[in-house]
Each structure stands twice: as C-alpha cells, then as structure tokens.
Design a protein around this motif. Structure first.
Motif, PDB file in Angstrom:
ATOM      1  N   GLY A   1     -10.084 -16.402   3.621  1.00  0.00           N
ATOM      2  CA  GLY A   1      -9.596 -15.066   3.937  1.00  0.00           C
ATOM      3  C   GLY A   1      -9.894 -14.041   2.875  1.00  0.00           C
ATOM      4  O   GLY A   1      -8.990 -13.346   2.406  1.00  0.00           O
ATOM      5  N   SER A   2     -11.154 -13.914   2.452  1.00  0.00           N
ATOM      6  CA  SER A   2     -11.531 -12.883   1.480  1.00  0.00           C
ATOM      7  C   SER A   2     -11.421 -11.503   2.129  1.00  0.00           C
ATOM      8  O   SER A   2     -11.872 -11.299   3.251  1.00  0.00           O
ATOM      9  N   CYS A   3     -10.832 -10.573   1.393  1.00  0.00           N
ATOM     10  CA  CYS A   3     -10.704  -9.185   1.864  1.00  0.00           C
ATOM     11  C   CYS A   3     -11.734  -8.369   1.092  1.00  0.00           C
ATOM     12  O   CYS A   3     -11.588  -8.173  -0.107  1.00  0.00           O
ATOM     13  N   PHE A   4     -12.750  -7.901   1.757  1.00  0.00           N
ATOM     14  CA  PHE A   4     -13.882  -7.334   1.029  1.00  0.00           C
ATOM     15  C   PHE A   4     -14.528  -6.184   1.785  1.00  0.00           C
ATOM     16  O   PHE A   4     -14.580  -6.177   3.014  1.00  0.00           O
TER      17      PHE A   4
ATOM     18  N   ILE B   1      -5.702 -10.732  10.980  1.00  0.00           N
ATOM     19  CA  ILE B   1      -6.395 -10.010  12.042  1.00  0.00           C
ATOM     20  C   ILE B   1      -6.803  -8.595  11.618  1.00  0.00           C
ATOM     21  O   ILE B   1      -7.786  -8.043  12.124  1.00  0.00           O
ATOM     22  N   ASP B   2      -6.076  -7.996  10.682  1.00  0.00           N
ATOM     23  CA  ASP B   2      -6.407  -6.642  10.244  1.00  0.00           C
ATOM     24  C   ASP B   2      -7.630  -6.605   9.333  1.00  0.00           C
ATOM     25  O   ASP B   2      -8.157  -5.524   9.060  1.00  0.00           O
ATOM     26  N   ASP B   3      -8.057  -7.777   8.859  1.00  0.00           N
ATOM     27  CA  ASP B   3      -9.184  -7.843   7.924  1.00  0.00           C
ATOM     28  C   ASP B   3     -10.421  -8.506   8.506  1.00  0.00           C
ATOM     29  O   ASP B   3     -11.528  -8.286   8.004  1.00  0.00           O
ATOM     30  N   MET B   4     -10.258  -9.322   9.536  1.00  0.00           N
ATOM     31  CA  MET B   4     -11.371 -10.085  10.093  1.00  0.00           C
ATOM     32  C   MET B   4     -11.940  -9.392  11.331  1.00  0.00           C
ATOM     33  O   MET B   4     -11.198  -8.984  12.218  1.00  0.00           O
ATOM     34  N   ASP B   5     -13.264  -9.279  11.398  1.00  0.00           N
ATOM     35  CA  ASP B   5     -13.927  -8.616  12.519  1.00  0.00           C
ATOM     36  C   ASP B   5     -14.268  -9.575  13.653  1.00  0.00           C
ATOM     37  O   ASP B   5     -14.225  -9.194  14.823  1.00  0.00           O
TER      38      ASP B   5
ATOM     39  N   LYS C   1     -13.289  -3.554   9.935  1.00  0.00           N
ATOM     40  CA  LYS C   1     -11.882  -3.645   9.525  1.00  0.00           C
ATOM     41  C   LYS C   1     -11.714  -3.205   8.067  1.00  0.00           C
ATOM     42  O   LYS C   1     -10.719  -2.565   7.708  1.00  0.00           O
ATOM     43  N   SER C   2     -12.679  -3.540   7.226  1.00  0.00           N
ATOM     44  CA  SER C   2     -12.612  -3.117   5.824  1.00  0.00           C
ATOM     45  C   SER C   2     -12.684  -1.605   5.706  1.00  0.00           C
ATOM     46  O   SER C   2     -11.929  -0.980   4.939  1.00  0.00           O
ATOM     47  N   GLU C   3     -13.581  -0.994   6.464  1.00  0.00           N
ATOM     48  CA  GLU C   3     -13.719   0.460   6.419  1.00  0.00           C
ATOM     49  C   GLU C   3     -12.464   1.141   6.929  1.00  0.00           C
ATOM     50  O   GLU C   3     -12.041   2.179   6.389  1.00  0.00           O
ATOM     51  N   ALA C   4     -11.853   0.584   7.965  1.00  0.00           N
ATOM     52  CA  ALA C   4     -10.639   1.187   8.526  1.00  0.00           C
ATOM     53  C   ALA C   4      -9.525   1.251   7.502  1.00  0.00           C
ATOM     54  O   ALA C   4      -8.663   2.137   7.561  1.00  0.00           O
ATOM     55  N   GLN C   5      -9.547   0.313   6.536  1.00  0.00           N
ATOM     56  CA  GLN C   5      -8.520   0.298   5.494  1.00  0.00           C
ATOM     57  C   GLN C   5      -8.969   0.992   4.208  1.00  0.00           C
ATOM     58  O   GLN C   5      -8.233   1.000   3.213  1.00  0.00           O
ATOM     59  N   GLY C   6     -10.178   1.546   4.225  1.00  0.00           N
ATOM     60  CA  GLY C   6     -10.664   2.260   3.047  1.00  0.00           C
ATOM     61  C   GLY C   6     -11.120   1.366   1.916  1.00  0.00           C
ATOM     62  O   GLY C   6     -11.246   1.808   0.770  1.00  0.00           O
TER      63      GLY C   6
END
Length: 513
Positions: free
Chosen positions: A432-435, A456-460, A493-498
């Motif tokens: 679950g790397s957030c990148f 789910i908020d991080d994985m596409d 998902k990463s872009e949506a969170q900035g």
C-alpha cells in the motif's frame, strides 16, 4: 467468489503462493501432486511447499530458483526466511537467444495531450520552480504556495505550480559525476513537456550553480510555452534575500499564467507515449497479479509503437538472465550486466550486498529473497524485446521496451524516470505505497483485494481480482485503457489528493563533503 487457497505459477515450481489467508489444516490440490494440506497457517502472499524439499535444494517460483532450503522443509510447510537463504546463483545469460518476434501492431489509438512548440507533447501542464540546491528549496516552496487552487481557478488549463526541490546541490565535486547527474535530472524535468514553463532559483554560493545547470543542461534553448522565451534565473543572495526572491518569482509566474493557460489538448497517437514502470511496497502476490498484468499493458504499448521503461536495477538482480536473452543485441545485454556489476561494487563499498533486499514490509508480505523480488519485478516489463539501457535521468531516445538504471528507492527511481521523459508512471504495490510525483501522474495498482479495499482512496486499479479468477489479460487491458485515460487528463487518486510535491528526489550516489 472465494479465492483459490494457493496459486502455482509454473509447472516446475515446488512451492505455491497463498491467494488469501490459509488456516492450518486447509486442504488443496494440484494436478500431478494430488491432495495436500497446510501443516501451518499461511498468510496471503506467502509460500507453501508442494513436496518435501531437502536442505540445500533450490526453491522454485516462476520456474526459476529464488533461494535454497537451509533445512528440510516437509510438504505443506510455510516457506520463508526461517528456512530459506538466497545463496549464490549460476546464471546463463544466453545473449539474444530469445528475442521475441515483432508484435502485431495496435493502430489508431490516440489520447488528448498538449503539443509543445518543439514537437513534443505533455500529459499535464505545470509551471515548475527548479531549485538548484537545498538552500533555495524553502524559497521555491514559498513562491509555489502563493498559487493555491483559488488563485489558479481562472486558469483551467494549468495543473499547478510545482516546486522541484531536493536535499542536494552542494558539498559535491564541481563537475563530478554527482554534479553531472543532478544537472541531467533537474534539466530533464525542466525540459519535460509536462512543464509548460519554469523558473530557476539558486542560493548563489552552491556547487550546483544555476549557470552550470543552464549551460550544461540544455536549458538555454527556448522553453515549452506557447510564446517561449528565456526562463527567469535568479539567486537569493543577488536578489537581496528570501522575501525579495519570492516576490520576484511570484510576479514572474503571474505573468506566465495567461500564456501557459493557452495550451489546449489535442489528439496525439499513443505511439508517442512513454510509460514508466515502478513497484514499491511489494508483496508475494506482486509477481502473480499486478506486475505481470502491467507487463501485459507494457507489451500493448510497445505494440502500439510506444515506449515502456523498466527501472530499479537492484531489483533486476537475480533475474537479469531473462532480460539478456531478450536483448536485441549483445551490447544491450552487456550494458545491463555492467550496471548490475556497478551495483554489486557500489554496495560493497559500504560493507553491504546487493541482496540485502527485500525490505521489512516486503518480507511481511511474503517475499523471501532478492531473487524472488526481482523475478516478480521484471514481470512489469512484459515479454517484449529489450532495446536499450539508459543512465539515471538520461533522456530516453529509443522506442519499445527499455531499462533505466535507477535505485530501488521509489522517490529517487521515479524522479529519474520523469527526468528521462516518461509521461505517465504505473506503480504496483502490495503493501500500500502512497505515491505521486509531479509533474507526471502516477497510476497505483494494487496486487491484492483486501489492501485495495482498505486503501480505496489511494489505489486506482485492483489487480488482486486476478486471484478471484479474472484473467491477467483482462486486467492488463484495463491498465492500458487507464494509462490512455490518465494521459488524456483523467486525474489519478494521488493527484486528487495533491500528492507529488515531496516525492521529487534526485539520486546522489557519491560522497558528501
């Protein structure tokens, strides 16, 4: 649908991989072996022996040796670091012996991108602030922070102002290898077609002088903007301090915004697309689900005339023989082996070995040795012929499947891929790397469903459904379509969170004095 307890990846394998948590006593079957049962509980992604393995015998996964038993391993027993060691492999490189045939062309596919003045194209439209040294990083961030979403609301075609900051730039040899590599990286990102325009901020007394960057990084040419002109270059010491530098940088960017906002997306063939391949926080199912599915996507892009770039050289170690066989020339295969040998010697300088991987998280996810991790990681490169090996941050100039020499550390690796010109990055993960890494979008691909659901908020994309019976090819095609959609403007998902400002990390490998 309930997942099968275990997956056997090759008929030569003497282990199978748990598709879910498997309790003690669970029964299962494999053709040619018969009825088996788990002698102990096995976590998802971990391995179980399919037959008794004597001490010293090889452990086989993917049809390849991933290590050697350090003690007798009875049939149905958990196989991991407590009873396996990496050992030494004897590899047959067999250069150019398995070059695949040219793929059936995929024609007519396009995406919506930004065509630049120099003929290149972008998948995003950022303004960059290039910091030459850590000492100008805070100043660069302060300037970027002045352009929050409320300020940029009237410039709908501008994705943001990104501070390209880092921790290096001084205490290195002037003109030395580290300096040249930093120059190559910073200039590569500044010239990236996802950067519509940029400014450069230095301190003034650092080794990595802005003048050196401009002259040696090819930045004296005109930029990417609709009406390009020489970029603003300034040093904090010359400007009279941080506040004055920030004020001038902000004023310059305000002037840039209307011009950069003129950029419009247009139809561009996917043959011009360059895809970066990355994995991080891997687990035992990375080589079963997400990585081979991404490999299928990679092959599709190559068939469409595009470029796919494998990275993380230390995570090729132990599987490089599979790539030398696919090399289009012996020189290409030898270039890969030269990089592998460099890493062996480099790690030895610090009293380490290249096979100290996997990480703590990798082991918790079921990966036992670097060979196992590498064989799974290589699967991201699909089955296409290997056409080139590039230095870290070097501009990718070949079409098809290639390799960039990067470290296994994800931020540094992806930064090199971005500097080389990749337009989109696909990042597989089991833990679950957030990148994210601005200015290039990162598509996150989960190897297993529990982690995908939890994050789910991080994985596409969920490649874990392969364990439930969805075909690898179907997931590969899903990734391919997602790449085209994201290249055309769909937010990840990463872009949506900035996410992406802090992950820019140029790799330095030499001494700091």
């Amino acid at each position: 649908m309930i997942a099968r307890p275990f997956v056997r990846l090759h008929s030569d394998d003497n282990i199978a991989v748990a598709a879910r948590y498997v309790p003690l006593g669970t029964g299962f079957q494999f053709e040619g072996i018969g009825d088996l049962f788990a002698r102990e509980a096995v976590d998802m992604g971990h391995k179980i022996s399919l037959r008794t393995i004597e001490a010293g015998q090889p452990i086989k996964k993917f049809g390849q040796t991933i290590g050697f038993a350090t003690q007798p391993i009875p049939q149905g027993t958990w196989v991991h670091v407590h009873n396996v060691s990496a050992g030494e492999l004897s590899l047959d490189y067999a250069f150019c012996s398995e070059i695949p045939p040219e793929p059936t062309p995929i024609e007519g596919r396009t995406f919506q991108g930004y065509r630049r003045q120099n003929g290149k194209f972008g998948t995003r439209n950022y303004i960059g602030i290039v910091s030459t040294v850590n000492c100008s990083a805070t100043t660069s961030k302060y300037a970027a922070q002045k352009f929050d979403p409320s300020v940029l609301a009237e410039f709908s075609n501008v994705d943001g102002v990104v501070p390209l900051v880092h921790k290096g730039g001084c205490a290195i040899q002037y003109g030395g290898e580290d300096h040249q590599q930093l120059t190559r990286t910073l200039s590569g990102v500044a010239r990236h077609p996802n950067i519509g325009a940029y400014i450069v901020i230095g301190l003034g007394c650092e080794t990595a002088q802005a003048s050196f960057l401009m002259e040696n990084g090819g930045l004296l040419q005109l930029g990417n903007s609709p009406s390009p002109k020489q970029p603003l270059v300034m040093n904090i010491q010359d400007q009279g301090g941080v506040a004055k530098t920030v004020a001038r940088a902000v004023a310059q960017i305000r002037e840039m915004l209307p011009e950069i906002n003129k950029a419009q997306r247009e139809s561009i063939p996917i043959s011009e697309l360059m895809l970066g391949l990355e994995c991080g926080g891997s687990d035992g199912n990375s080589g079963t689900t997400a990585n081979p599915a991404l490999g299928y996507c990679s092959d599709m892009l190559v068939a469409a005339g595009g470029t796919s770039v494998l990275s993380e050289t230390p995570e090729i170690y132990g599987g490089e023989h599979l790539l030398t066989r696919r090399s289009v020339t012996r020189d290409v295969g030898e270039a890969l082996l030269e990089r592998i040998q460099w890493w062996i010697e480099y790690t030895a300088k610090f009293g380490q070995r290249i096979d100290i991987n996997p990480s703590v998280g990798n082991k918790k996810g079921g990966l036992t040795t670097i060979y196992e991790k590498s064989l799974g990681a290589i699967a991201k490169g699909g089955t296409s012929a290997l056409r080139g090996v590039f230095k870290y941050g070097e501009a990718i100039t070949k079409k098809g499947f290639v390799i960039m020499d990067t470290p296994g550390y994800d931020p540094a690796s992806v930064t090199g891929l971005v500097a080389g010109g990749t337009h989109v990055v696909c990042f597989t993960t089991g833990r679950g790397s957030c990148f994210g890494c601005k200015p290039v979008p990162t598509i996150k691909i989960a190897t297993n469903t529990p982690m995908y659901d939890r994050m789910i908020d991080d994985m596409d994309i969920n490649a874990g459904k392969i364990l439930d019976g969805v075909s690898l090819e179907d997931v590969g095609r899903e990734i391919f379509e997602e790449v085209i959609a994201v290249a055309g403007g769909k937010k990840t998902k990463s872009e949506a969170q900035g996410i992406g400002d802090e992950e820019f990390h140029p790799w330095t490998f030499g001494p700091t004095t």
